[in-house]
Design a protein around this motif. Structure first.
Motif, PDB file in Angstrom:
ATOM      1  N   LYS A   1      28.854  20.510  16.407  1.00 20.48           N
ATOM      2  CA  LYS A   1      29.556  20.888  17.644  1.00 20.48           C
ATOM      3  C   LYS A   1      30.747  19.948  17.871  1.00 20.48           C
ATOM      4  N   ALA A   2      30.559  18.677  17.550  1.00 18.32           N
ATOM      5  CA  ALA A   2      31.640  17.697  17.716  1.00 18.32           C
ATOM      6  C   ALA A   2      32.795  18.015  16.755  1.00 18.32           C
ATOM      7  N   GLN A   3      32.462  18.595  15.614  1.00 15.16           N
ATOM      8  CA  GLN A   3      33.523  19.033  14.694  1.00 15.16           C
ATOM      9  C   GLN A   3      34.283  20.219  15.295  1.00 15.16           C
ATOM     10  N   GLU A   4      33.520  21.128  15.906  1.00 18.36           N
ATOM     11  CA  GLU A   4      34.193  22.272  16.575  1.00 18.36           C
ATOM     12  C   GLU A   4      35.117  21.770  17.672  1.00 18.36           C
ATOM     13  N   HIS A   5      34.654  20.770  18.412  1.00 19.48           N
ATOM     14  CA  HIS A   5      35.496  20.210  19.479  1.00 19.48           C
ATOM     15  C   HIS A   5      36.774  19.605  18.895  1.00 19.48           C
ATOM     16  N   ALA A   6      36.652  18.985  17.731  1.00 18.86           N
ATOM     17  CA  ALA A   6      37.848  18.403  17.103  1.00 18.86           C
ATOM     18  C   ALA A   6      38.822  19.511  16.712  1.00 18.86           C
ATOM     19  N   ASP A   7      38.292  20.602  16.148  1.00 16.53           N
ATOM     20  CA  ASP A   7      39.164  21.732  15.787  1.00 16.53           C
ATOM     21  C   ASP A   7      39.926  22.217  17.027  1.00 16.53           C
ATOM     22  N   SER A   8      39.200  22.421  18.124  1.00 21.75           N
ATOM     23  CA  SER A   8      39.838  22.937  19.348  1.00 21.75           C
ATOM     24  C   SER A   8      40.877  21.950  19.878  1.00 21.75           C
TER      25      SER A   8
ATOM     26  N   TRP B   1      35.712  14.818  13.975  1.00 24.89           N
ATOM     27  CA  TRP B   1      34.811  15.143  15.095  1.00 24.89           C
ATOM     28  C   TRP B   1      35.227  14.361  16.323  1.00 24.89           C
ATOM     29  N   ILE B   2      34.882  14.911  17.487  1.00 25.13           N
ATOM     30  CA  ILE B   2      35.171  14.196  18.731  1.00 25.13           C
ATOM     31  C   ILE B   2      34.117  14.555  19.782  1.00 25.13           C
ATOM     32  N   ILE B   3      33.769  13.587  20.571  1.00 25.44           N
ATOM     33  CA  ILE B   3      32.888  13.846  21.723  1.00 25.44           C
ATOM     34  C   ILE B   3      33.596  13.335  22.972  1.00 25.44           C
TER      35      ILE B   3
ATOM     36  N   GLY C   1      33.998  18.383  24.766  1.00 26.79           N
ATOM     37  CA  GLY C   1      35.114  17.928  23.936  1.00 26.79           C
ATOM     38  C   GLY C   1      35.973  16.973  24.753  1.00 26.79           C
ATOM     39  N   ALA C   2      37.088  16.541  24.181  1.00 27.09           N
ATOM     40  CA  ALA C   2      37.937  15.565  24.872  1.00 27.09           C
ATOM     41  C   ALA C   2      39.315  16.153  25.142  1.00 27.09           C
TER      42      ALA C   2
ATOM     43  N   PRO D   1      40.644  10.599  24.233  1.00 29.47           N
ATOM     44  CA  PRO D   1      39.735  10.759  23.091  1.00 29.47           C
ATOM     45  C   PRO D   1      39.198   9.445  22.540  1.00 29.47           C
ATOM     46  N   GLY D   2      39.591   8.343  23.135  1.00 24.74           N
ATOM     47  CA  GLY D   2      38.981   7.051  22.788  1.00 24.74           C
ATOM     48  C   GLY D   2      37.464   7.090  22.929  1.00 24.74           C
ATOM     49  N   THR D   3      36.948   8.033  23.735  1.00 25.12           N
ATOM     50  CA  THR D   3      35.485   8.191  23.863  1.00 25.12           C
ATOM     51  C   THR D   3      34.816   8.365  22.488  1.00 25.12           C
ATOM     52  N   GLY D   4      35.566   8.967  21.559  1.00 30.53           N
ATOM     53  CA  GLY D   4      35.021   9.159  20.207  1.00 30.53           C
ATOM     54  C   GLY D   4      34.857   7.825  19.489  1.00 30.53           C
ATOM     55  N   GLY D   5      35.871   6.968  19.602  1.00 27.40           N
ATOM     56  CA  GLY D   5      35.801   5.653  18.963  1.00 27.40           C
ATOM     57  C   GLY D   5      34.780   4.751  19.644  1.00 27.40           C
ATOM     58  N   PHE D   6      34.665   4.935  20.945  1.00 28.78           N
ATOM     59  CA  PHE D   6      33.661   4.192  21.726  1.00 28.78           C
ATOM     60  C   PHE D   6      32.273   4.507  21.153  1.00 28.78           C
ATOM     61  N   THR D   7      32.082   5.790  20.782  1.00 27.49           N
ATOM     62  CA  THR D   7      30.797   6.254  20.263  1.00 27.49           C
ATOM     63  C   THR D   7      30.579   5.805  18.823  1.00 27.49           C
ATOM     64  N   SER D   8      31.615   5.970  17.983  1.00 26.91           N
ATOM     65  CA  SER D   8      31.434   5.602  16.569  1.00 26.91           C
ATOM     66  C   SER D   8      31.199   4.098  16.432  1.00 26.91           C
TER      67      SER D   8
END
Ligand code: FUC
Length: 802
Positions: free
Chosen positions: A405-412, A431-433, A444-445, A452-459
């Motif tokens: 789903k996070a990959q789908e969010h990245a596509d969008s 991917w992004i969350i 998504g972000a 979208p820093g939320t993604g890096g916060f998570t990784s």
């Protein structure tokens, strides 16, 4: 051996050059009171918190136990005991229509005892068992409550010291029936079993709870969903819960109505849990629970210059608030957070949520979800350093489930904001969350209150798990692919501006331009959306997390010897991020277009997202004193009059800045202003991130390992001038112990769980010797004063001899 000689011994031995293993002796930790928790029902203070009234008695006085799957809040009452049960997968529509945690059951036990003497209730943190004892009518009544993870069962044992003296009515209730979420359910009692079962239509949830009543002596009578226990000697209650939630990628990828199989009922699973528990019996269940729990909890011992307090917990807290700052409470809070993490996050369960695994609500504040612009990350900041890396596995499993789903969010996201960079190959947009997530959905972000820093916060969590555990399988199969994929996403979230690459759109989490004067003052009023969010290009939060993720990907790639072509792109991009800018007030800028501090946004805002590269990130570190100083200035300007978790972030930042006194001041403030008698902590309302964030903070003050060398006691405040710890973990998977006196380490020892080179920093270490467990001095080297390094052997322990 007397306590005093125990403390002095290591110092003496190190003085005469003998080696001595540092070790803090474990103590018994209890939260306890001499009164039951109040349960004033209709007297709840109605406070707006994410749109729901809250139950102050539950929040401040009840004791929480849990096994990751489910949680219970115990009131320890003698008239009518209230036991409120939460099951992590039971969700209704929630306040944002994407699902929200909701209470599973209320179980009442009517004892109708009055004139009670010698009452005591306690939560023992060493064993994760809650107790109640008192005398009434010349009978001594005792209760024991625990939740076992291995057997996924709650056990309550009720005893009386006189035969036939135990009588009560068991009255379970399904809460919040007939509400707008259309929950249905019924309670039925048959033979020795009560069953609560029903549906929650938003996600087609079928739920079931069973309570087995095993009485010794006396009689048991079922009546319309209740049991009357009369004249028993003792009674054991076994409680199991379940839903038709089955973890997996389908949960996040499918539409709300198709996530769960509506034809699947948890009846057999729940019955099997009860049958297993009954077979095993009370003693067997308790032993399995203790073995499982103690294996985790007992790993860390700590003494922060404290004597165990003789006061009940609310008094200890009250005195602390009044200025009697007993460091025992600071120590107790640390161990309590470790207890809460074990109780709310285990491998086979969902991760610990905004309220861990506890919610008495119909609509839990902020859905009780996994908020990814700081809260859920904070839950796990200290998991590894506090020697509980296993508790993070639940998040890894959650991540694996939401990844498609996070990959789908990245596509969008790329399609919407940077369509020229959209890749056709599946997965190539990364991917992004975004911020909001729960057991059923992730967002998504882009374009809202958090960039979208939320993604890096998570990784970052995945990177840390690898660094601490050195788990090569995880690195190869999950960590590195995830980091690389996040870098791919970030690469597409960047747009060129001059020589630089900046995230666009970009937003510093939740920072707002609300007031008219602020709006009039800022140069770009067009950046402010209807809700007051300031949406810009390249804010420090987003640039910082692109830098962190890119850097971490390169570190992981090196560890694995990877040669992916994309690594070259990362190497180029990382030089064009310009992630840290210093403003005219000497501050780390939150925004590129900011000049003086707080040109844009709330000057006292709870989020300090522009300092995320100081903590949990690593870009701002001791190699760059100018940035460190700017970070100090920023924290001074921001102040610490803020919400619970926001204090916890400040505490960790102060620790990284090696400001022991200031870190400790924030911790003191947090305990004084944001902690309630059951030692839960408030945003407000209750959010568990503050408990976990300050736990990470304590560990960070005692041991740091984000720089080249592992630092012992890097931010020790005067109040902890003498003390000890054992079992804290450093990156590289080294387990450390230390004793110190008058602010100076007297013994340091380390066990290598990885066999890597061990690098330690502490004043005087350049001339120290390191001995292995056979007392043999091993080869070391030192390139600077206060530093020593040596090659370690996996499983071997070493002692520093000053
Ligand atoms: C973030 C924070 C809020 C709150 C919420 C659950 O959005 O900014 O303060 O903690 O999460």
């Amino acid at each position: 051996m007397k306590a005093s000689s125990k403390v002095r011994l290591p110092i003496l031995l190190s003085c005469i050059g003998l080696s001595m293993c540092a070790s803090a002796s474990p103590r018994t930790y209890e939260i306890w009171e001499t009164e039951p928790a109040p349960n004033r029902g209709g007297d709840w203070d109605v406070v707006k918190a994410g749109g729901t009234p809250f139950d102050q008695d539950w929040e401040e006085w009840s004791y929480a136990i849990g096994n990751g799957y489910m949680g219970a809040n115990l009131f320890g009452r003698v008239d009518t005991e209230r036991i409120q049960i939460t099951e992590k997968t039971l969700h209704n529509k929630g306040i944002y229509n994407g699902g929200g945690l909701t209470s599973f059951a209320e179980i009442f036990l009517d004892f109708n005892h009055t004139d009670v003497q010698n009452y005591r209730r306690s939560l023992n943190l060493n064993d994760a068992i809650a107790y109640v004892s008192y005398e009434a009518n010349e009978v001594k009544y005792t209760r024991e409550y625990f939740m076992s993870y291995p057997d996924n069962i709650m056990v309550i044992k009720l005893c009386a010291n006189k035969k036939g003296a135990l009588s009560f009515v068991l009255r379970p209730e399904i809460p919040y029936l007939n509400k707008e979420d259309q929950r249905t359910g019924k309670v039925s009692a048959h033979k020795d079993l009560v069953t609560l079962s029903g549906k929650l239509p938003f996600f087609n949830i079928n739920y079931e709870g069973q309570i087995k009543v095993l009485n010794e002596g006396g009689s048991l009578k079922a009546n319309n969903g209740t049991f009357t226990v009369a004249k028993a000697d003792s009674v054991t209650l076994l409680i199991a819960t379940g839903t038709n939630y089955r973890p997996g990628t389908h949960i996040f990828s499918n539409a709300n109505g198709e996530k769960l199989d509506a034809d699947l009922f948890p009846h057999e699973d729940v019955s099997a849990l009860i049958a297993n528990a009954q077979r095993k019996g009370y003693a067997g269940l308790k032993q399995t629970h203790l073995d499982d729990y103690r294996n985790l909890f007992e790993r860390v011992a700590i003494n922060l210059n404290a004597e165990v307090s003789p006061d009940p917990t609310h008094m200890l807290l009250e005195k602390y608030k009044q200025g009697e700052k007993n460091t025992y409470l600071e120590e107790l809070m640390f161990q309590y957070a470790r207890y809460l993490l074990i109780a709310s996050s285990r491998e086979k369960t969902l991760p610990s949520a905004l309220q861990g695994v506890w919610s008495q609500y119909h609509n839990t504040p902020w859905t009780g979800g996994y908020w990814h612009n700081i809260n859920v990350q904070m839950n796990y900041w200290g998991a590894c350093s506090a020697n509980l890396a296993e508790t993070f596995v639940s998040y890894i499993n959650y991540f694996k489930a939401y990844f498609p789903k996070a990959q789908e969010h990245a596509d969008s996201y790329v399609k919407k904001f940077n369509p020229a960079r959209l890749a056709d190959t599946p997965g190539d947009n990364g991917w992004i969350i975004g911020t909001s997530a729960n057991a059923y959905n992730i967002s998504g972000a882009g374009g809202g209150h958090s960039g979208p820093g939320t993604g890096g916060f998570t990784s970052k969590l995945l990177m840390e798990y690898y660094l601490f555990t050195q788990d090569q399988k995880f690195l190869e199969e999950i960590g590195y692919p995830a980091m690389l994929s996040m870098s791919k996403f970030f690469s597409k979230a960047l747009v060129p501006q001059g020589d630089l690459l900046l995230v666009k759109p970009s937003a510093s989490p939740e920072q707002k331009v609300r007031k008219k004067e602020q709006l009039a003052k800022i140069k770009n009023p067009g950046h402010v959306d209807k809700k007051g969010n300031y949406i810009t290009t390249g804010c420090t939060f987003d640039q910082g997390f692109v830098w962190e993720n890119h850097n971490d990907t390169l570190i992981m790639a090196e560890a694995l010897g990877k040669k992916d072509d994309f690594l070259k792109t990362i190497q180029t991009e990382i030089t064009k991020l310009d992630p840290i800018l210093i403003g005219t007030s000497g501050q780390i800028k939150e925004y590129r277009e900011e000049e003086a501090y707080s040109d844009i946004g709330d000057p006292l805002h709870r989020h300090i997202s522009h300092l995320c590269t100081l903590f949990p990130g690593t870009l701002i570190n001791s190699d760059n004193e100018e940035w460190m100083q700017a970070a100090r200035t920023t924290l001074d300007l921001r102040g610490s009059k803020t919400t619970g978790w926001a204090m916890a972030h400040r505490m960790n930042c102060r620790a990284r800045l090696k400001e022991g006194e200031k870190a400790h001041e924030v911790y003191q403030r947090f305990i004084s202003e944001r902690t309630v008698p059951n030692l839960w902590t408030l945003h407000p309302p209750f959010q568990i991130d503050g408990n976990f964030g300050t736990m990470a903070g304590v560990a960070e003050m005692l041991l740091q390992s984000h720089e080249e060398y592992i630092e012992i006691l890097p931010a020790l405040p005067k109040a902890w001038n003498t003390g000890s710890f054992s079992g804290l973990v450093a990156r590289g998977n080294f387990v450390f112990s230390a004793d110190w006196k008058d602010g100076k380490a007297s013994a340091i020892s380390v066990t290598s769980r990885s066999g890597r080179e061990c690098r330690i920093a502490y004043p005087g270490l350049e001339s120290a010797r390191i001995k292995n467990s056979n007392g043999k001095t091993i080869k070391t080297s030192s390139d600077r004063s206060g530093r020593i390094k040596f090659n370690s052997t996996k499983g071997e322990s070493y002692t520093v001899v000053f």
